[in-house]
Design a protein around this motif. Structure first.
Motif, PDB file in Angstrom:
ATOM      1  N   ARG A   1       1.289  -1.425  -0.167  1.00 38.59           N
ATOM      2  CA  ARG A   1      -0.087   0.064  -0.114  1.00 38.59           C
ATOM      3  C   ARG A   1       0.779   1.359  -0.171  1.00 38.59           C
ATOM      4  O   ARG A   1       0.521   2.236  -0.989  1.00 38.59           O
ATOM      5  N   ILE A   2       1.974   1.076   0.339  1.00 34.31           N
ATOM      6  CA  ILE A   2       3.048   2.288   0.968  1.00 34.31           C
ATOM      7  C   ILE A   2       3.536   2.479  -0.598  1.00 34.31           C
ATOM      8  O   ILE A   2       3.578   3.529  -1.052  1.00 34.31           O
ATOM      9  N   CYS A   3       3.798   1.945  -1.151  1.00 31.01           N
ATOM     10  CA  CYS A   3       4.801   1.720  -2.145  1.00 31.01           C
ATOM     11  C   CYS A   3       3.720   1.971  -3.939  1.00 31.01           C
ATOM     12  O   CYS A   3       4.006   2.923  -4.250  1.00 31.01           O
ATOM     13  N   HIS A   4       1.728   1.258  -3.224  1.00 32.99           N
ATOM     14  CA  HIS A   4       1.627   1.713  -4.606  1.00 32.99           C
ATOM     15  C   HIS A   4       0.795   3.652  -4.433  1.00 32.99           C
ATOM     16  O   HIS A   4       0.880   3.577  -5.680  1.00 32.99           O
ATOM     17  N   VAL A   5       1.092   4.036  -3.727  1.00 31.24           N
ATOM     18  CA  VAL A   5       0.149   5.188  -3.140  1.00 31.24           C
ATOM     19  C   VAL A   5       2.194   6.338  -3.667  1.00 31.24           C
ATOM     20  O   VAL A   5       1.854   7.168  -4.409  1.00 31.24           O
ATOM     21  N   LEU A   6       2.863   5.826  -3.018  1.00 30.49           N
ATOM     22  CA  LEU A   6       4.252   6.630  -3.955  1.00 30.49           C
ATOM     23  C   LEU A   6       4.452   6.469  -5.126  1.00 30.49           C
ATOM     24  O   LEU A   6       4.678   7.710  -6.085  1.00 30.49           O
ATOM     25  N   GLY A   7       4.554   5.465  -5.925  1.00 30.94           N
ATOM     26  CA  GLY A   7       4.401   5.402  -7.123  1.00 30.94           C
ATOM     27  C   GLY A   7       3.720   6.135  -7.962  1.00 30.94           C
ATOM     28  O   GLY A   7       4.094   6.563  -8.900  1.00 30.94           O
ATOM     29  N   GLY A   8       2.123   5.535  -7.798  1.00 28.83           N
ATOM     30  CA  GLY A   8       1.008   7.186  -8.672  1.00 28.83           C
ATOM     31  C   GLY A   8       1.011   7.883  -8.381  1.00 28.83           C
ATOM     32  O   GLY A   8       0.944   8.766  -9.464  1.00 28.83           O
ATOM     33  N   ALA A   9       1.549   8.178  -7.133  1.00 30.35           N
ATOM     34  CA  ALA A   9       1.492  10.140  -6.646  1.00 30.35           C
ATOM     35  C   ALA A   9       2.190  10.506  -7.131  1.00 30.35           C
ATOM     36  O   ALA A   9       2.307  11.918  -7.822  1.00 30.35           O
ATOM     37  N   PHE A  10       3.815  10.079  -7.177  1.00 31.08           N
ATOM     38  CA  PHE A  10       5.172  10.460  -7.703  1.00 31.08           C
ATOM     39  C   PHE A  10       5.683  10.087  -9.103  1.00 31.08           C
ATOM     40  O   PHE A  10       6.640  10.387  -9.407  1.00 31.08           O
ATOM     41  N   ASP A  11       5.328   9.259  -9.175  1.00 30.16           N
ATOM     42  CA  ASP A  11       5.749   8.397 -11.137  1.00 30.16           C
ATOM     43  C   ASP A  11       6.875   8.157 -10.725  1.00 30.16           C
ATOM     44  O   ASP A  11       8.080   7.982 -11.713  1.00 30.16           O
ATOM     45  N   LEU A  12       6.745   6.768  -9.301  1.00 31.39           N
ATOM     46  CA  LEU A  12       8.373   6.879  -8.536  1.00 31.39           C
ATOM     47  C   LEU A  12       8.339   5.371  -9.330  1.00 31.39           C
ATOM     48  O   LEU A  12       7.565   3.979  -9.665  1.00 31.39           O
ATOM     49  N   PRO A  13       9.615   4.602 -10.403  1.00 30.65           N
ATOM     50  CA  PRO A  13       9.422   3.350 -10.364  1.00 30.65           C
ATOM     51  C   PRO A  13       9.558   3.022  -9.453  1.00 30.65           C
ATOM     52  O   PRO A  13       9.553   2.005  -8.592  1.00 30.65           O
ATOM     53  N   HIS A  14       8.729   1.304 -10.198  1.00 28.45           N
ATOM     54  CA  HIS A  14       7.899   1.091  -9.260  1.00 28.45           C
ATOM     55  C   HIS A  14       9.054  -0.091  -8.596  1.00 28.45           C
ATOM     56  O   HIS A  14       8.890  -0.546  -7.223  1.00 28.45           O
ATOM     57  N   ALA A  15       9.678  -1.312  -9.382  1.00 29.51           N
ATOM     58  CA  ALA A  15      11.028  -1.569  -8.745  1.00 29.51           C
ATOM     59  C   ALA A  15      11.377  -1.405  -7.861  1.00 29.51           C
ATOM     60  O   ALA A  15      12.082  -1.826  -5.981  1.00 29.51           O
ATOM     61  N   GLU A  16      12.380  -0.151  -8.057  1.00 34.33           N
ATOM     62  CA  GLU A  16      12.860   0.455  -7.070  1.00 34.33           C
ATOM     63  C   GLU A  16      12.758   1.441  -5.588  1.00 34.33           C
ATOM     64  O   GLU A  16      12.837   1.351  -4.829  1.00 34.33           O
ATOM     65  N   THR A  17      11.286   1.466  -5.727  1.00 33.76           N
ATOM     66  CA  THR A  17      10.352   1.952  -4.814  1.00 33.76           C
ATOM     67  C   THR A  17      10.298   0.522  -3.700  1.00 33.76           C
ATOM     68  O   THR A  17      10.459   0.751  -2.926  1.00 33.76           O
ATOM     69  N   HIS A  18       9.812  -0.416  -4.027  1.00 39.22           N
ATOM     70  CA  HIS A  18       9.674  -1.889  -3.512  1.00 39.22           C
ATOM     71  C   HIS A  18      10.869  -2.333  -2.609  1.00 39.22           C
ATOM     72  O   HIS A  18      10.511  -1.778  -0.874  1.00 39.22           O
TER      73      HIS A  18
END
Length: 354
Positions: A241-258
């Motif tokens: 949930r944390i990673c999906h919010v960060l990725g969706g809101a700030f267009d962060l790279p998915h795997a790197e965010t996780h």
């Protein structure tokens, strides 16, 4: 220890092994694909050309506008193409973005998906879909998006550079970790998840050290399969949930965010699920689960801080506000605003986890 549990096996066929991508046409036949739409990024064009050639005139089109987090406009365009071409099967080749786009089609058009993953995303094993609109990523579960067949060919991952392979592998490892502490976890999923962690932790350093090591590539892909299979039946929790919010809101790279967030969430939950943490630590070959994950990402050379992948200091408070909109009642321990703030700030700065 109680053995009471519920485990619901999901449908799907897995074809695993070096060279199995040559079976794509046969597997497409098996699901009744006569008008096949291929979803793949232009980045993989040469590989895709080779893979789909045996489909012949059954290949009716290609959708190449693949983007991470599957923006709603991309989903709409892919669905429109599938409808115009009267596609009765979707073949997706690539990572989580290609697979997610294929799922977006199947969510509204009941067609079988044949997935050929070239990263360690794991989404090919799950009935989970995700779409992003106006900076907010929405996810859900629907059996319609579960790929009918998944072809795992480690030879297709040989060209995956270490900078992509490493975080993609840790993303898979995050599926294993989360599958162990969510309420739907069972002895069966825990076995798969623990074996996934052990295999990924043992294979990824070799993948980074020698990209041509087919045995290591096969091990990493096998671990990703186990991760996706475990995660498919348990669902997600605090970390995702944390990673999906960060990725969706700030267009962060998915795997790197996780990869960056994982050690901090594990450290947060450590005292609440000690038996789970011992299992994770043992699979990692270390004494501490969070410290073991921190050491592994250091060995792999993956990004360590959210500020290094696009999050600004001004984004931190907004991220916490968005995170507060989510429900964390199923987490192993209560989650407060202060807790979310601490996790995001630590991940932003890349504070050491020991």
């Amino acid at each position: 220890m109680s053995r009471n549990f519920t485990y619901e096996a999901l449908p799907g066929r897995v074809v695993f092994g070096a060279g199995t991508a040559s079976q794509l046409a046969a597997e497409t036949d098996r699901v009744g694909g006569h008008r096949v739409l291929v979803v793949a990024s232009n980045r993989d064009q040469r590989l895709v050309d080779q893979l789909v050639r045996p489909l012949g005139d059954r290949l009716v089109g290609r959708f190449t506008d693949v983007r991470q987090h599957v923006p709603i406009e991309v989903a709409a365009a892919a669905r429109e193409m599938a409808a115009e071409l009267a596609a009765d099967c979707v073949v997706c080749v690539g990572g989580g973005s290609a697979i997610g786009t294929a799922k977006a089609i199947a969510l509204v058009r009941p067609v079988p998906i044949v997935a050929v993953p070239t990263t360690y995303a794991g989404s090919e094993m799950t009935p989970v879909w995700g779409l992003t609109e106006d900076g907010r990523k929405t996810t859900g579960r629907d059996p319609a998006v579960q790929p009918a067949t998944v072809i795992y060919d480690p030879e297709l991952t040989l060209s995956l550079p270490p900078a992509i392979a490493a975080p993609s592998g840790v993303n898979a490892l995050a599926h294993c970790v989360e599958a162990m502490w969510v309420p739907a976890a069972s002895p069966i999923t825990t076995l798969m998840a623990a074996e996934g962690i052990r295999t990924l932790a043992g294979s990824l350093p070799a993948v980074v050290a020698d990209g041509g090591d087919l045995e290591a590539r096969s091990g990493a892909l096998y671990g990703a399969y186990l991760a996706g299979a475990a995660f498919a039946t348990t669902g997600s929790g605090l970390h995702h949930r944390i990673c999906h919010v960060l990725g969706g809101a700030f267009d962060l790279p998915h795997a790197e965010t996780h990869t960056i967030v994982l050690p901090y969430v594990v450290a947060f939950n450590e005292l609440a699920v000690p038996e789970v943490m011992r299992t994770i630590a043992a699979a990692l070959g270390t004494q501490s689960a969070p410290a073991g994950l921190w050491a592994l990402t250091g060995r792999l050379g993956t990004p360590r801080a959210l500020r290094d992948i696009g999050l600004s200091a001004e984004d931190v408070d907004r991220a916490v506000k968005l995170l507060l909109e989510k429900d964390y009642s199923d987490n192993a321990r209560p989650v407060t605003e202060a807790d979310l703030t601490a996790i995001v700030r630590a991940a932003f700065a890349g504070d050491p986890v020991v």
